[in-house]
Scaffold this motif. Structure first.
Motif, PDB file in Angstrom:
ATOM      1  N   TRP A   1       1.010   4.969   1.334  1.00 22.66           N
ATOM      2  CA  TRP A   1       0.366   5.833   2.317  1.00 22.66           C
ATOM      3  C   TRP A   1       0.866   7.267   2.116  1.00 22.66           C
ATOM      4  CZ3 TRP A   1       0.659   2.780   7.612  1.00 22.66           C
ATOM      5  CH2 TRP A   1      -0.105   1.602   7.482  1.00 22.66           C
TER       6      TRP A   1
ATOM      7  N   LEU B   1      -3.822  -1.163   7.148  1.00 24.15           N
ATOM      8  CA  LEU B   1      -3.048  -1.975   6.213  1.00 24.15           C
ATOM      9  C   LEU B   1      -3.878  -3.148   5.696  1.00 24.15           C
ATOM     10  CD1 LEU B   1      -0.208  -2.433   4.924  1.00 24.15           C
ATOM     11  CD2 LEU B   1       0.292  -3.925   6.872  1.00 24.15           C
TER      12      LEU B   1
ATOM     13  N   ARG C   1       0.847  -1.190   0.000  1.00 30.83           N
ATOM     14  CA  ARG C   1       0.000   0.000   0.000  1.00 30.83           C
ATOM     15  C   ARG C   1       0.888   1.248   0.000  1.00 30.83           C
ATOM     16  NH1 ARG C   1      -4.927  -0.793   2.660  1.00 30.83           N
ATOM     17  NH2 ARG C   1      -5.330   1.397   2.204  1.00 30.83           N
TER      18      ARG C   1
ATOM     19  N   TYR D   1      -2.940   1.655  12.440  1.00 30.27           N
ATOM     20  CA  TYR D   1      -2.203   1.494  11.191  1.00 30.27           C
ATOM     21  C   TYR D   1      -2.309   0.052  10.686  1.00 30.27           C
ATOM     22  CZ  TYR D   1      -0.012   6.085  12.022  1.00 30.27           C
ATOM     23  OH  TYR D   1       0.226   7.425  12.235  1.00 30.27           O
TER      24      TYR D   1
ATOM     25  N   HIS E   1       4.507  -4.288   4.790  1.00 27.62           N
ATOM     26  CA  HIS E   1       4.110  -4.952   6.033  1.00 27.62           C
ATOM     27  C   HIS E   1       4.394  -4.012   7.186  1.00 27.62           C
ATOM     28  CE1 HIS E   1       8.376  -5.762   5.520  1.00 27.62           C
ATOM     29  NE2 HIS E   1       8.478  -5.979   6.822  1.00 27.62           N
TER      30      HIS E   1
END
Length: 501
Positions: free
Chosen positions: A4, A103, A2, A99, A27
């Motif tokens: 961010w 995720l 991802r 967080y 991760h």
């Protein structure tokens, strides 16, 4: 993976960002040893170690994003690595939970979570819930002291905590469960986990209360703090299932809770009750009463305390809409957790029961249950726990004295403490500590072997304590430990002994 973006439109809370204002996250972890390329390392300040000390190790292993609450540390590392992202947060623990949830696309919000809190019975109730709900067609997993089980299998999950995993580990488990098709989770919610924000952001469909007695005062310091921590679970729950037999905190929940409530009990009037309890060699029969209607049932479980645990599971299933008729069909096949009144029947001529009882009140309950089973003599092993409140150690002896023909005193999870000192603390609780029926063994393995050696045919051997969980904490190491292998090794040695005439 991802990307961010750390700006004013970010859904993630933070105070300041040093370095890159966007980062690609593969991760997330609080353990720098588990960081790989593209990882996000969140620094957790603890009582023994501060995660900010391991920022360098995390960067060396490939971390591209560092999250922490120590502004000075973050600025220092940013000066050395200006192309990385350093995120300042007010509270690292809540950031870890939020967080990790982000995720995994907030998978937990798509799941049915059942949280169980209390001093004793949490593991058994979660196992009973998994058993009932899977029989009712709802794929259900468990998370707790007995490990991590999806609706189909056990996971080889190595937890850094004894019962409730850290929030990021929980989010990983939820995601794995969901991908497998397990959308319901019964999990233990310990007071320490609640205080340490491991359950931050979770919403429980049902919060389940077992009981409250003295435990974890080495952490909470007072019983009031301990109770307040457990009560917080019900601020995150939509439905409450309450044990009205418990004087410790039942009334507190009933007074504070604003949602729907189901009660259960044996000694006090409740929505779900049991009476006419009778034990036989295959389990227990009792009259199950649900809001005034009565049903005669038989379950393969032992002990009044486990009947109470079963009532909690039944009440929970009723609270989410399952009909009594379906639950009744599942009760005869109710299955508990390993190490909770577990009967080991592999060895002819030996009656062996393993139970996790490690608190005085739990020991008292399991002793009451075993005395109802046929046996000649009772051989009992109790333990002192190095990493728990030392005030409880002599209380174990007080409860055990006079309740068994032989008592073996041993040690669980010594940590950095002297094993002999732990044994001596327990023995100090006996009125007559020099009694020849009391044996002392500083290692759990030796204690079990001693208990087995004392037994003749027809005797019952009750081995209690923290034998299940897969490890013992010795100094600061988690040393692998398997209770059933220890028992089997005793009988293997017997086979190797020469015959005497």
């Amino acid at each position: 993976m991802r990307t961010w973006y750390w700006d004013q439109d970010s859904p993630l809370g933070f105070q300041h960002v040093y370095g890159r204002t966007h980062s690609t996250i593969t991760h997330l972890t609080y353990d720098s040893r588990k960081i790989n390329q593209g990882g996000c390392f969140i620094c957790i300040p603890g009582s023994n170690n501060d995660g900010h000390r391991f920022i360098g190790n995390a960067i060396h292993r490939g971390a591209t994003t560092i999250v922490g609450s120590n502004d000075r540390a973050l600025q220092y590392w940013h000066s050395l690595y200006p192309l990385l992202t350093f995120v300042l947060v007010r509270d690292s623990k809540t950031a870890l939970a939020e967080y990790a949830s982000h995720l995994h696309d907030h998978t937990h919000k798509k799941m049915n979570l059942f949280g169980v809190t209390g001093t004793n019975g949490k593991t058994t109730i979660t196992a009973y819930l998994r058993s009932l709900l899977n029989q009712l067609g709802e794929q259900t997993g468990v998370i707790g002291t007995a490990g991590v089980w999806s609706g189909k299998q056990q996971y080889s999950f190595k937890s850094t905590t004894p019962t409730t995993p850290e929030s990021s580990d929980l989010q990983n488990i939820f995601a794995s469960f969901y991908e497998e098709g397990t959308e319901t989770v019964a999990m233990e919610a310990t007071s320490i986990a609640i205080e340490q924000q491991r359950l931050h952001g979770l919403e429980f469909k049902v919060g389940i209360h077992t009981n409250l007695s003295s435990e974890h005062l080495e952490f909470h310091k007072t019983m009031e703090n301990y109770k307040k921590a457990k009560l917080k679970l019900f601020q995150q729950s939509n439905i409450a299932v309450v044990n009205v037999d418990d004087p410790g905190m039942a009334s507190d929940i009933l007074d504070m809770f604003q949602g729907r409530v189901w009660t259960y009990g044996i000694d006090h009037q409740a929505d779900v009750m049991a009476s006419q309890i009778q034990t036989d060699e295959k389990g227990t029969s009792f009259l199950l009463m649900v809001q005034g209607d009565s049903y005669l049932v038989h379950a393969p479980i032992f002990g009044t305390f486990n009947i109470s645990n079963a009532l909690a599971a039944v009440a929970t299933c009723l609270s989410v809409g399952y009909p009594v008729s379906d639950i009744l069909q599942a009760i005869p096949d109710l299955r508990g957790a390993d190490g909770r009144f577990q009967i080991v029947s592999n060895y002819p001529g030996k009656q062996i029961i393993l139970d996790y009882a490690h608190t005085p009140d739990a020991l008292e309950l399991v002793l009451e249950a075993v005395h109802k089973l046929p046996h000649q003599r009772l051989i009992l092993m109790i333990t002192g726990i190095g990493l728990r409140d030392p005030a409880k150690r002599p209380r174990m002896a007080e409860i055990a004295e006079g309740k068994a023909d032989y008592i073996v005193v041993s040690v669980d999870h010594p940590g950095p403490y002297d094993r002999q000192g732990i044994v001596d603390d327990v023995v100090a609780g006996f009125r007559d500590p020099t009694n020849t029926t009391i044996y002392k063994e500083t290692h759990r393995e030796d204690g079990i072997h001693k208990a087995l050696s004392l037994a003749r045919e027809g005797d019952l051997i009750l081995i209690t304590g923290l034998g299940f969980g897969g490890y013992q904490v010795i100094n600061d190491q988690h040393i692998p430990y398997n209770e059933l292998e220890v028992i089997d090794s005793y009988f293997q040695k017997l086979k190797q002994l020469p015959l005497t005439h």
